[in-house]
Design a protein around this motif. Structure first.
Motif, PDB file in Angstrom:
ATOM      1  N   ALA A 176       0.826  -1.201   0.000  1.00 14.40           N
ATOM      2  CA  ALA A 176       0.000   0.000   0.000  1.00 14.40           C
ATOM      3  C   ALA A 176       0.865   1.256   0.000  1.00 14.40           C
ATOM      4  CB  ALA A 176      -0.924  -0.003   1.214  1.00 14.40           C
ATOM      5  N   ALA A 177       1.930   1.255   0.780  1.00 12.28           N
ATOM      6  CA  ALA A 177       2.839   2.408   0.785  1.00 12.28           C
ATOM      7  C   ALA A 177       3.465   2.603  -0.589  1.00 12.28           C
ATOM      8  CB  ALA A 177       3.919   2.205   1.844  1.00 12.28           C
ATOM      9  N   LEU A 178       3.877   1.494  -1.216  1.00 15.97           N
ATOM     10  CA  LEU A 178       4.447   1.576  -2.563  1.00 15.97           C
ATOM     11  C   LEU A 178       3.422   2.118  -3.552  1.00 15.97           C
ATOM     12  CD1 LEU A 178       6.619   0.917  -4.712  1.00 15.97           C
ATOM     13  CD2 LEU A 178       5.669  -1.401  -4.806  1.00 15.97           C
ATOM     14  N   GLY A 179       2.182   1.609  -3.474  1.00 14.83           N
ATOM     15  CA  GLY A 179       1.142   2.048  -4.389  1.00 14.83           C
ATOM     16  C   GLY A 179       0.799   3.519  -4.218  1.00 14.83           C
ATOM     17  N   ALA A 180       0.766   3.983  -2.963  1.00 14.66           N
ATOM     18  CA  ALA A 180       0.449   5.398  -2.717  1.00 14.66           C
ATOM     19  C   ALA A 180       1.531   6.304  -3.292  1.00 14.66           C
ATOM     20  CB  ALA A 180       0.290   5.632  -1.217  1.00 14.66           C
ATOM     21  N   VAL A 181       2.793   5.958  -3.076  1.00 15.84           N
ATOM     22  CA  VAL A 181       3.897   6.757  -3.623  1.00 15.84           C
ATOM     23  C   VAL A 181       3.858   6.746  -5.153  1.00 15.84           C
ATOM     24  CG1 VAL A 181       6.407   6.894  -3.828  1.00 15.84           C
ATOM     25  CG2 VAL A 181       5.362   6.435  -1.601  1.00 15.84           C
ATOM     26  N   ALA A 182       3.584   5.549  -5.710  1.00 15.39           N
ATOM     27  CA  ALA A 182       3.548   5.447  -7.172  1.00 15.39           C
ATOM     28  C   ALA A 182       2.407   6.291  -7.756  1.00 15.39           C
ATOM     29  CB  ALA A 182       3.382   3.991  -7.583  1.00 15.39           C
ATOM     30  N   ALA A 183       1.266   6.299  -7.090  1.00 21.62           N
ATOM     31  CA  ALA A 183       0.137   7.109  -7.573  1.00 21.62           C
ATOM     32  C   ALA A 183       0.491   8.591  -7.573  1.00 21.62           C
ATOM     33  CB  ALA A 183      -1.102   6.844  -6.716  1.00 21.62           C
ATOM     34  N   ILE A 184       1.127   9.046  -6.511  1.00 22.88           N
ATOM     35  CA  ILE A 184       1.515  10.466  -6.431  1.00 22.88           C
ATOM     36  C   ILE A 184       2.549  10.795  -7.500  1.00 22.88           C
ATOM     37  CG2 ILE A 184       2.678  12.174  -4.978  1.00 22.88           C
ATOM     38  CD1 ILE A 184       1.385  10.811  -2.557  1.00 22.88           C
ATOM     39  N   VAL A 185       3.519   9.904  -7.691  1.00 23.53           N
ATOM     40  CA  VAL A 185       4.547  10.138  -8.718  1.00 23.53           C
ATOM     41  C   VAL A 185       3.903  10.190 -10.105  1.00 23.53           C
ATOM     42  CG1 VAL A 185       6.547   9.118  -9.869  1.00 23.53           C
ATOM     43  CG2 VAL A 185       6.426   9.168  -7.373  1.00 23.53           C
ATOM     44  N   GLY A 186       2.965   9.279 -10.351  1.00 22.34           N
ATOM     45  CA  GLY A 186       2.311   9.259 -11.653  1.00 22.34           C
ATOM     46  C   GLY A 186       1.539  10.534 -11.933  1.00 22.34           C
ATOM     47  N   VAL A 187       0.817  11.045 -10.937  1.00 21.68           N
ATOM     48  CA  VAL A 187       0.076  12.288 -11.105  1.00 21.68           C
ATOM     49  C   VAL A 187       1.037  13.465 -11.274  1.00 21.68           C
ATOM     50  CG1 VAL A 187      -1.498  13.904  -9.967  1.00 21.68           C
ATOM     51  CG2 VAL A 187      -1.975  11.438  -9.937  1.00 21.68           C
ATOM     52  N   ASN A 188       2.133  13.470 -10.523  1.00 18.99           N
ATOM     53  CA  ASN A 188       3.118  14.562 -10.637  1.00 18.99           C
ATOM     54  C   ASN A 188       3.752  14.618 -12.028  1.00 18.99           C
ATOM     55  OD1 ASN A 188       2.695  15.561  -8.095  1.00 18.99           O
ATOM     56  ND2 ASN A 188       4.362  14.376  -7.140  1.00 18.99           N
ATOM     57  N   ARG A 189       3.897  13.469 -12.669  1.00 18.30           N
ATOM     58  CA  ARG A 189       4.430  13.471 -14.039  1.00 18.30           C
ATOM     59  C   ARG A 189       3.500  14.257 -14.961  1.00 18.30           C
ATOM     60  NH1 ARG A 189       8.104   9.581 -15.687  1.00 18.30           N
ATOM     61  NH2 ARG A 189       7.900  10.670 -17.685  1.00 18.30           N
ATOM     62  N   ARG A 190       2.186  14.095 -14.748  1.00 20.25           N
ATOM     63  CA  ARG A 190       1.238  14.866 -15.551  1.00 20.25           C
ATOM     64  C   ARG A 190       1.284  16.336 -15.190  1.00 20.25           C
ATOM     65  NH1 ARG A 190      -1.101  15.769 -18.795  1.00 20.25           N
ATOM     66  NH2 ARG A 190      -3.346  15.743 -18.410  1.00 20.25           N
ATOM     67  N   LEU A 191       1.442  16.639 -13.900  1.00 24.22           N
ATOM     68  CA  LEU A 191       1.488  18.038 -13.464  1.00 24.22           C
ATOM     69  C   LEU A 191       2.701  18.752 -14.069  1.00 24.22           C
ATOM     70  CD1 LEU A 191       0.458  17.774  -9.695  1.00 24.22           C
ATOM     71  CD2 LEU A 191      -0.760  19.020 -11.488  1.00 24.22           C
TER      72      LEU A 191
END
Length: 464
Positions: free
Chosen positions: A445-460
């Motif tokens: 879950a910690a890995l998934g949460a970090v990955a989700a934030i990183v993925g959204v930041n790439r779009r930002l």
């Protein structure tokens, strides 16, 4: 200073004063929640703001899914640990206490029936049973709260057991001297065993077996909240990736893809682990504990029947049923043998196609049939006045009911050992199916949460 004619100068105190400004009320204070809501609404009006909100929600969902899964499975793993390491051992100990007490009573009656010189092996068996019951009671007391029902039964057993052994010693002392009072002490001791000690041991066994059932049910309960939250999380992640694809035509967002994979692994691990745990713990209950319960009752019934068979000769008709028409101990013997037959039929059905369990049960059934035949022969001899012949038929070294009883007891002991192994193996497999899942869910879950934030930041980053 010169003033125009006809112009009167106003006195100092009548001169016009500057207007006093009206008091402007202070704006109402707003709470932090209201301010935050305004900021969120403002952010939602732009694509970067919407992306930030989406990223925060996805991360929160993934973390919540992992945390809830870790909490619920840790609770079920703890219950499975209790099944293997606490509940079932305490239930087995309670059954062993019951058996030891019943066997001690049987040995005491057999030794008394043998005459003034009690056989050394019979006396040694009695001593062994009393020591084993005392040892198990001490261990049970150390693992049980004294205020619980089980603790109260343990206290009763610890208080009454020395009184029982005191009565047995008086019976022995009188028997060695050839005094008939010894039989009265033995019957009184048997009454204390039958009316006080064995009922308390049976209630202890029922309480511990009930706690075992509760722990097993807790370990097998489906974690519906975790499953529901996991499905919601996966749906949100899939929606976010579809939204990303529709706005950018990019098939994959690596960060969101990793978050989805991590959440999928947790959900599948949860489903498979809980399914296997439920299956194995169910097998432990059906193929192990239920058989153990029936076999324990069968062995206790055989021990009580054997004690009553011996006491029939000791009392020699001195104790009758409440209606005054039948010998009490012979009646109790017949009742016990009937109950034994019923328990063995149940055990045979539960053993099913398992040869390791069905074979010793079949041996016990054959030995019971032999026992009943030899008992009828002994009763015929006793009723015709041949007391010595009847006694030989009951406690003799060859072709006696005692020999048949030993065959029954050994067969039941073998069946109990087999079913105990079945239970332990299945319960440990069930516990092992949940091993590592709480920690793994939290880490993924910690890995998934970090990955989700990183993925959204790439779009930002594309908007900067």
């Amino acid at each position: 200073m010169t003033y125009p004619p006809n112009v009167r100068t106003a006195p100092e105190h009548e001169r016009a004063q500057p207007p006093v400004p009206a008091t402007v009320p202070a704006p109402p204070q707003r709470g932090a929640l209201s301010v935050t809501a305004d900021k969120v609404r403002a952010a939602a009006t732009t694509e970067p703001g919407r992306l930030q909100i989406i990223g925060a929600v996805l991360a929160l969902l993934v973390v919540a899914f992992g945390a809830v899964t870790a909490f619920e499975i840790a609770d079920r793993a703890s219950a499975a640990d209790d099944v293997v390491g606490r509940s079932q051992p305490l239930s087995a100990d309670a059954a062993a206490v019951y058996r030891s007490l019943a066997d001690a009573d049987t040995a005491a009656a057999s030794g008394f029936l043998a005459g003034a010189q009690e056989p050394a092996d019979v006396h040694a068996q009695y001593e062994k049973d009393i020591k084993e019951a005392s040892r198990l009671l001490v261990r049970a007391a150390a693992n049980t709260d004294a205020s619980t029902k089980s603790g109260q039964e343990i206290t009763t057993l610890n208080v009454e057991l020395p009184r029982y052994t005191g009565l047995i010693e008086r019976a022995r002392a009188n028997n060695r001297q050839g005094l008939p009072l010894g039989g009265a002490y033995l019957r009184y001791a048997n009454q204390k065993m039958s009316n006080v000690l064995l009922p308390a041991a049976e209630r202890l066994y029922a309480a511990e077996t009930g706690r075992l059932g509760e722990d097993s049910d807790s370990a097998r309960t489906w974690p519906f909240f975790s499953f529901g939250l996991g499905l919601v999380t996966l749906a949100a992640l899939c929606w976010a990736q579809r939204r990303n694809y529709r706005r950018t035509n990019r098939v994959f967002n690596h960060g969101l893809l990793v978050a989805t994979a991590a959440s999928t692994v947790v959900l599948l691990w949860l489903a498979v682990g809980q399914t296997v745990a439920r299956s194995e713990l169910h097998a432990a209950d059906v193929n192990g504990q239920q058989s153990l319960d029936v076999l324990n009752h069968a062995r206790i019934d055989s021990l009580k029947a054997r004690a009553n068979e011996n006491l029939t000769l000791v009392a020699r008709g001195a104790v009758l049923t409440p209606d005054g028409k039948h010998d009490k101990y012979e009646t109790d013997y017949n009742t016990g043998m009937k109950a034994l037959g019923e328990e063995l039929r149940k055990a045979g059905k539960l053993a099913g196609d398992d040869d390791g369990g069905s074979r010793p049960v079949a041996k016990a059934v054959d030995a019971v049939s032999e026992w009943q035949g030899r008992h009828r022969t002994a009763r015929t001899a006793d009723d015709s006045g041949d007391y010595e012949g009847a006694r030989t038929q009951i406690i003799g070294a060859k072709d006696s009911t005692g020999e048949s009883f030993e065959r029954v007891d050994k067969a039941l002991e073998q069946a109990l050992a087999h079913e105990q192994d079945e239970f332990t193996r299945a319960a440990e497999d069930g516990r092992g199916a949940l091993w590592g899942l709480p920690a793994g869910a939290a880490a993924l879950a910690a890995l998934g949460a970090v990955a989700a934030i990183v993925g959204v930041n790439r779009r930002l980053s594309e908007y900067r």
